[in-house]
Design a protein around this motif. Structure first.
Motif, short mmCIF file in Angstrom:
data_model
loop_
_atom_site.label_atom_id
_atom_site.label_comp_id
_atom_site.label_asym_id
_atom_site.label_seq_id
_atom_site.Cartn_x
_atom_site.Cartn_y
_atom_site.Cartn_z
N SER B 30 -33.41 12.00 -45.13
CA SER B 30 -33.53 10.64 -44.60
C SER B 30 -32.16 9.97 -44.65
CB SER B 30 -34.52 9.83 -45.45
OG SER B 30 -35.82 10.26 -45.24
N PRO B 31 -31.54 9.78 -43.52
CA PRO B 31 -30.18 9.25 -43.54
C PRO B 31 -30.14 7.73 -43.64
CG PRO B 31 -30.84 9.66 -41.29
CD PRO B 31 -32.01 10.04 -42.15
N GLU B 32 -29.04 7.26 -44.18
CA GLU B 32 -28.70 5.84 -44.09
C GLU B 32 -27.56 5.77 -43.09
OE1 GLU B 32 -31.40 4.35 -46.95
OE2 GLU B 32 -30.07 3.29 -45.57
N LEU B 33 -27.72 4.96 -42.06
CA LEU B 33 -26.70 4.91 -41.01
C LEU B 33 -26.05 3.55 -40.93
CD1 LEU B 33 -28.73 7.12 -38.74
CD2 LEU B 33 -26.32 7.50 -39.06
N PHE B 34 -24.78 3.57 -40.59
CA PHE B 34 -23.96 2.36 -40.59
C PHE B 34 -23.03 2.37 -39.37
CE2 PHE B 34 -24.80 1.49 -45.08
CZ PHE B 34 -25.08 2.75 -45.57
N TRP B 35 -22.63 1.18 -39.00
CA TRP B 35 -21.49 1.02 -38.10
C TRP B 35 -20.44 0.20 -38.84
CZ3 TRP B 35 -20.08 3.22 -33.67
CH2 TRP B 35 -21.05 3.88 -32.91
#
Lengths: 113, 110
Positions: B30-35
């Protein structure tokens, strides 16, 4: 009141020298990181420390030695500098693990001549 | 293995046009994604976290697990949006490593 501060901002040195970059955060974060940004702007993790303990060492040469005297500081010492070490080095911190996102320092531009 | 792909090195749009910066990821958990965004001569700043589902400076990003994508969108680009944008993936569950994409330079023309 800078949250994550790095010194120096610029560092120009000759091949073979030893240099240090300092990083301090006043956010009360538990985790600190060093990233290297190369000339193509690609960011690559080098080290991560959690509460002064080394957690990640991303196959960085032994010439690079991080030191965390307390959880607010993470310094990077580089021995026998090489031309390929020229890059921008970013320090970052996060409250816990990487899930929270990072607060970055302004970077240290290292130029080895 | 974790991987983040930003297929466009450079994206040039006119002011007022919609903009979409693409990001695809590869991760088994389960990824945590960011910009993150880096304006000229400034430090990298966190722009968005997928878990927050927020809009910052008019930008939004939706996690699409089926397509393993996390594209960044803005309906009307402004000149001040010109910057380098990085998509990033952190392994969930309290890991200590974030992988960054190669970055996309957005240039908004007047």
């Amino acid at each position: 009141d800078t949250a994550v501060s790095q010194t120096p901002k610029y560092l120009v040195t000759q091949m073979g020298n030893d240099k240090s970059i300092k990083c301090e955060q006043n956010l009360g974060h538990d985790t600190m990181y060093w990233y290297k940004q190369d000339s193509k702007k690609f960011l690559k993790i080098m080290f991560s420390y959690n509460n002064k303990e080394l957690i990640i060492n991303e196959t960085v040469p032994n010439r690079f030695s991080p030191k965390s005297p307390d959880k607010a500081h993470l310094n990077l010492h580089i021995n026998s500098l090489e031309l390929g070490d020229s890059a921008v080095y970013f320090c970052a911190s996060s409250p816990g693990g990487s899930d929270y996102g990072y607060t970055f320092g302004s970077g240290t531009r290292l130029t080895v001549v | 293995a974790q991987r983040v792909t930003q297929p466009e090195k450079l994206l040039s749009v006119f002011k007022g046009a919609p903009v979409e910066l693409k990001c695809n990821y590869s991760y088994s958990g389960s990824p945590e994604l960011f910009w993150y965004v880096q304006y000229s001569r400034q430090r990298l700043q966190l722009l968005l976290r997928h878990i927050s589902r927020e809009s910052i400076k008019g930008f939004t990003a939706d996690l699409n697990k089926g397509e393993t994508s996390f594209h960044l969108k803005k309906p009307f680009a402004q000149e001040e949006d010109s910057a380098m944008y990085y998509c990033a993936l952190a392994s969930g569950g309290g890991g200590f490593k974030t992988i960054f994409g190669a970055g996309t330079r957005l240039f908004v023309k007047a």
